[in-house]
Design a protein around this motif. Structure first.
Motif, PDB file in Angstrom:
ATOM      1  N   GLY A  39      -3.200   6.703   2.637  1.00  0.00           N
ATOM      2  CA  GLY A  39      -4.282   6.154   1.832  1.00  0.00           C
ATOM      3  C   GLY A  39      -5.259   5.380   2.701  1.00  0.00           C
ATOM      4  O   GLY A  39      -4.996   5.086   3.865  1.00  0.00           O
ATOM      5  N   GLU A  99      -9.050   0.786  -3.336  1.00  0.00           N
ATOM      6  CA  GLU A  99      -8.555   2.057  -2.836  1.00  0.00           C
ATOM      7  C   GLU A  99      -9.723   3.018  -2.686  1.00  0.00           C
ATOM      8  O   GLU A  99     -10.530   3.187  -3.600  1.00  0.00           O
ATOM      9  CB  GLU A  99      -7.508   2.624  -3.793  1.00  0.00           C
ATOM     10  CG  GLU A  99      -6.732   3.760  -3.226  1.00  0.00           C
ATOM     11  CD  GLU A  99      -5.477   4.091  -4.027  1.00  0.00           C
ATOM     12  OE1 GLU A  99      -4.741   4.987  -3.607  1.00  0.00           O
ATOM     13  OE2 GLU A  99      -5.236   3.453  -5.069  1.00  0.00           O
ATOM     14  N   VAL A 154       0.401  -0.405  -5.649  1.00  0.00           N
ATOM     15  CA  VAL A 154      -0.629  -0.830  -4.708  1.00  0.00           C
ATOM     16  C   VAL A 154      -1.141  -2.206  -5.117  1.00  0.00           C
ATOM     17  O   VAL A 154      -1.353  -2.481  -6.300  1.00  0.00           O
ATOM     18  CB  VAL A 154      -1.784   0.197  -4.668  1.00  0.00           C
ATOM     19  CG1 VAL A 154      -2.964  -0.331  -3.865  1.00  0.00           C
ATOM     20  CG2 VAL A 154      -1.300   1.519  -4.094  1.00  0.00           C
ATOM     21  N   LEU A 212       0.843  -1.193   0.000  1.00  0.00           N
ATOM     22  CA  LEU A 212       0.000   0.000   0.000  1.00  0.00           C
ATOM     23  C   LEU A 212       0.876   1.240   0.000  1.00  0.00           C
ATOM     24  O   LEU A 212       2.081   1.150   0.192  1.00  0.00           O
ATOM     25  CB  LEU A 212      -0.909  -0.001   1.237  1.00  0.00           C
ATOM     26  CG  LEU A 212      -1.787  -1.245   1.447  1.00  0.00           C
ATOM     27  CD1 LEU A 212      -2.545  -1.138   2.753  1.00  0.00           C
ATOM     28  CD2 LEU A 212      -2.730  -1.441   0.289  1.00  0.00           C
ATOM     29  N   VAL A 244      -6.836  -5.100  -3.021  1.00  0.00           N
ATOM     30  CA  VAL A 244      -7.517  -4.116  -2.189  1.00  0.00           C
ATOM     31  C   VAL A 244      -8.274  -3.117  -3.062  1.00  0.00           C
ATOM     32  O   VAL A 244      -7.952  -2.932  -4.233  1.00  0.00           O
ATOM     33  CB  VAL A 244      -6.542  -3.361  -1.248  1.00  0.00           C
ATOM     34  CG1 VAL A 244      -5.862  -4.295  -0.291  1.00  0.00           C
ATOM     35  CG2 VAL A 244      -5.537  -2.543  -2.042  1.00  0.00           C
ATOM     36  N   TYR A 264      -7.876   1.909   2.299  1.00  0.00           N
ATOM     37  CA  TYR A 264      -8.081   0.742   1.453  1.00  0.00           C
ATOM     38  C   TYR A 264      -9.072  -0.210   2.108  1.00  0.00           C
ATOM     39  O   TYR A 264      -9.182  -0.265   3.327  1.00  0.00           O
ATOM     40  CB  TYR A 264      -6.752  -0.002   1.228  1.00  0.00           C
ATOM     41  CG  TYR A 264      -5.672   0.890   0.676  1.00  0.00           C
ATOM     42  CD1 TYR A 264      -5.507   1.039  -0.695  1.00  0.00           C
ATOM     43  CD2 TYR A 264      -4.822   1.603   1.523  1.00  0.00           C
ATOM     44  CE1 TYR A 264      -4.524   1.869  -1.209  1.00  0.00           C
ATOM     45  CE2 TYR A 264      -3.830   2.433   1.020  1.00  0.00           C
ATOM     46  CZ  TYR A 264      -3.691   2.558  -0.340  1.00  0.00           C
ATOM     47  OH  TYR A 264      -2.720   3.377  -0.859  1.00  0.00           O
TER      48      TYR A 264
END
Length: 118
Positions: A37, A112, A106, A33, A110, A39
């Motif tokens: 951020g 975002e 990334v 990651l 996941v 996620y």
């Protein structure tokens, strides 16, 4: 006589390495990651007893659906580094290694979450 001692010592060293490696827990998953951020990691079973090894690196919490077993772990990254998310799925321990590194892409597993500017 010295050969017997050598063989005994070698055997002891090999067995000790076997037991040390057997007790080391490898992460079930590693995700990359970026800093600052948010996620979402989707799970199909509700995690229980979740802990974060390094809360200076990430924050994480579980959200669940009322009428299904579907759950999500919402991860907020704070700074670069490594943290482990430990939890249980049906009494089975699970570990996710989270690598927060702005130079790595990334992870595709996941979702975002977009940040609102201004």
């Amino acid at each position: 006589r010295q050969m017997k001692k050598f063989i005994l010592l070698l055997t002891m060293v090999l067995f000790s390495q076997l037991f040390i490696n057997a007790n080391a827990k490898e992460p079930d998953k590693t995700i990359n990651l970026h800093t600052d951020g948010a996620y979402i990691l989707l799970l199909n079973t509700r995690p229980i007893e979740m802990t974060i090894s390094n809360p200076q690196i990430i924050n994480a919490e579980v959200t669940t659906e009322i009428y299904s077993q579907d759950s999500q772990i919402v991860i907020k990254t704070l700074t670069e580094g490594i943290a482990y998310i430990n939890y249980k799925l049906k009494n089975t321990p699970q570990t996710i290694k989270v690598l927060v590194d702005n130079n790595a892409p990334v992870d595709k597993d996941v979702i975002e979450i977009d940040k609102v500017k201004g």
